[in-house]
Design a protein around this motif. Sequence first.
Motif, PDB file in Angstrom:
ATOM      1  N   MET A 131       0.836  -1.194   0.000  1.00  0.00           N
ATOM      2  CA  MET A 131       0.000   0.000   0.000  1.00  0.00           C
ATOM      3  C   MET A 131       0.883   1.261   0.000  1.00  0.00           C
ATOM      4  O   MET A 131       1.826   1.356   0.776  1.00  0.00           O
ATOM      5  CB  MET A 131      -0.907  -0.010   1.231  1.00  0.00           C
ATOM      6  CG  MET A 131      -1.875   1.139   1.258  1.00  0.00           C
ATOM      7  SD  MET A 131      -3.124   0.967   2.539  1.00  0.00           S
ATOM      8  CE  MET A 131      -2.173   1.365   4.001  1.00  0.00           C
ATOM      9  N   HIS A 132       0.547   2.192  -0.871  1.00  0.00           N
ATOM     10  CA  HIS A 132       1.336   3.420  -0.967  1.00  0.00           C
ATOM     11  C   HIS A 132       0.508   4.487  -1.676  1.00  0.00           C
ATOM     12  O   HIS A 132      -0.549   4.191  -2.226  1.00  0.00           O
ATOM     13  CB  HIS A 132       2.624   3.153  -1.768  1.00  0.00           C
ATOM     14  CG  HIS A 132       2.359   2.832  -3.210  1.00  0.00           C
ATOM     15  ND1 HIS A 132       1.863   1.607  -3.626  1.00  0.00           N
ATOM     16  CD2 HIS A 132       2.470   3.574  -4.331  1.00  0.00           C
ATOM     17  CE1 HIS A 132       1.703   1.624  -4.937  1.00  0.00           C
ATOM     18  NE2 HIS A 132       2.056   2.810  -5.393  1.00  0.00           N
ATOM     19  N   ASN A 133       0.983   5.719  -1.631  1.00  0.00           N
ATOM     20  CA  ASN A 133       0.448   6.741  -2.524  1.00  0.00           C
ATOM     21  C   ASN A 133       1.637   7.471  -3.160  1.00  0.00           C
ATOM     22  O   ASN A 133       2.785   7.091  -2.919  1.00  0.00           O
ATOM     23  CB  ASN A 133      -0.536   7.675  -1.819  1.00  0.00           C
ATOM     24  CG  ASN A 133       0.052   8.358  -0.619  1.00  0.00           C
ATOM     25  OD1 ASN A 133       1.267   8.327  -0.409  1.00  0.00           O
ATOM     26  ND2 ASN A 133      -0.786   8.977   0.187  1.00  0.00           N
ATOM     27  N   HIS A 134       1.362   8.462  -3.988  1.00  0.00           N
ATOM     28  CA  HIS A 134       2.432   9.078  -4.756  1.00  0.00           C
ATOM     29  C   HIS A 134       2.647  10.513  -4.276  1.00  0.00           C
ATOM     30  O   HIS A 134       1.757  11.362  -4.427  1.00  0.00           O
ATOM     31  CB  HIS A 134       2.092   9.083  -6.240  1.00  0.00           C
ATOM     32  CG  HIS A 134       2.014   7.703  -6.838  1.00  0.00           C
ATOM     33  ND1 HIS A 134       2.135   7.461  -8.175  1.00  0.00           N
ATOM     34  CD2 HIS A 134       1.828   6.490  -6.263  1.00  0.00           C
ATOM     35  CE1 HIS A 134       2.022   6.151  -8.399  1.00  0.00           C
ATOM     36  NE2 HIS A 134       1.831   5.546  -7.257  1.00  0.00           N
ATOM     37  N   ALA A 135       3.804  10.762  -3.696  1.00  0.00           N
ATOM     38  CA  ALA A 135       4.125  12.092  -3.178  1.00  0.00           C
ATOM     39  C   ALA A 135       4.452  13.060  -4.317  1.00  0.00           C
ATOM     40  O   ALA A 135       4.800  12.639  -5.429  1.00  0.00           O
ATOM     41  CB  ALA A 135       5.313  12.000  -2.232  1.00  0.00           C
TER      42      ALA A 135
ATOM     43  N   MET B 113      -4.511   5.961  -1.406  1.00  0.00           N
ATOM     44  CA  MET B 113      -3.697   4.784  -1.110  1.00  0.00           C
ATOM     45  C   MET B 113      -4.114   3.652  -2.049  1.00  0.00           C
ATOM     46  O   MET B 113      -5.312   3.458  -2.310  1.00  0.00           O
ATOM     47  CB  MET B 113      -3.905   4.341   0.338  1.00  0.00           C
ATOM     48  CG  MET B 113      -3.627   5.391   1.395  1.00  0.00           C
ATOM     49  SD  MET B 113      -1.944   6.034   1.385  1.00  0.00           S
ATOM     50  CE  MET B 113      -1.023   4.589   1.856  1.00  0.00           C
ATOM     51  N   HIS B 114      -3.124   2.901  -2.538  1.00  0.00           N
ATOM     52  CA  HIS B 114      -3.436   1.764  -3.401  1.00  0.00           C
ATOM     53  C   HIS B 114      -2.372   0.683  -3.258  1.00  0.00           C
ATOM     54  O   HIS B 114      -1.288   0.934  -2.721  1.00  0.00           O
ATOM     55  CB  HIS B 114      -3.609   2.202  -4.852  1.00  0.00           C
ATOM     56  CG  HIS B 114      -2.428   2.940  -5.419  1.00  0.00           C
ATOM     57  ND1 HIS B 114      -2.140   4.247  -5.096  1.00  0.00           N
ATOM     58  CD2 HIS B 114      -1.458   2.549  -6.270  1.00  0.00           C
ATOM     59  CE1 HIS B 114      -1.050   4.624  -5.721  1.00  0.00           C
ATOM     60  NE2 HIS B 114      -0.606   3.611  -6.437  1.00  0.00           N
ATOM     61  N   ALA B 115      -2.697  -0.502  -3.737  1.00  0.00           N
ATOM     62  CA  ALA B 115      -1.812  -1.657  -3.590  1.00  0.00           C
ATOM     63  C   ALA B 115      -2.179  -2.682  -4.647  1.00  0.00           C
ATOM     64  O   ALA B 115      -3.236  -2.584  -5.282  1.00  0.00           O
ATOM     65  CB  ALA B 115      -1.974  -2.269  -2.190  1.00  0.00           C
TER      66      ALA B 115
END
Length: 207
Positions: free
Chosen positions: A102-106, A173-175
């Motif tokens: 899981m992450h997002n894009h800074a 957030m996505h994964a």
Amino acid sequence: MDEVIGIFATPLLRAPATLPPGLVDALVAHFSAEAIESNSSSAHLSHTRMLHPSQSPLYGQVAALVTPKVVDFGGLLFGERLGWSIKEMWVNVLDNGGKQAMHNHANSFVSGVVYLTPTAEGAETVFMKSPGGTDFAFRNDHKGTTPGPYSADKWVSPSPDPGDLMLFPSYLMHAVPPNPGGRRISLAFNAIPTRLDSWGYAVSFAG
Ligand SMILES: [Fe+2]
């Protein structure tokens, strides 16, 4: 009559067949061999280095097809058709058993993914509500609950075909769950508007 209104909704845009098959094939052929950057979340996930679309003729073709969709999508996020640029692109290669944490894009406003191969059932991109919070939480999820748009905390995107594009706000957030199928290749990118203006408080971005 009773009415339920989904206030403050989050947009996500799916655009089927945004890239033609010839371009999809050329991207797979060119970039799958260049995905040599390892990922800390999975030994079966690798990436190419990030490039500005101007650094790769193939990425330039992708940017030309994708940018008008980003302009449309940005209109939903900011209420205006702004100038947009894609500031980096890369390719992800996810082999059998690989996953993306899981992450997002800074440092980005709109992010996107174009699927370049078929996606095995179970390896669709999953979006989550921000886990946020540092306090105790209360939830009601069990066999008897039916998650809906207001109660669910994750959403599994529909199974994509090669060439399909999906755009989402970069903060989401996505994964990708463990890939139960064959090699899954996707192209990802980040986009920024040229300028945001809040009643004269303006900020300009350069990608
Ligand atoms: Fe991502």
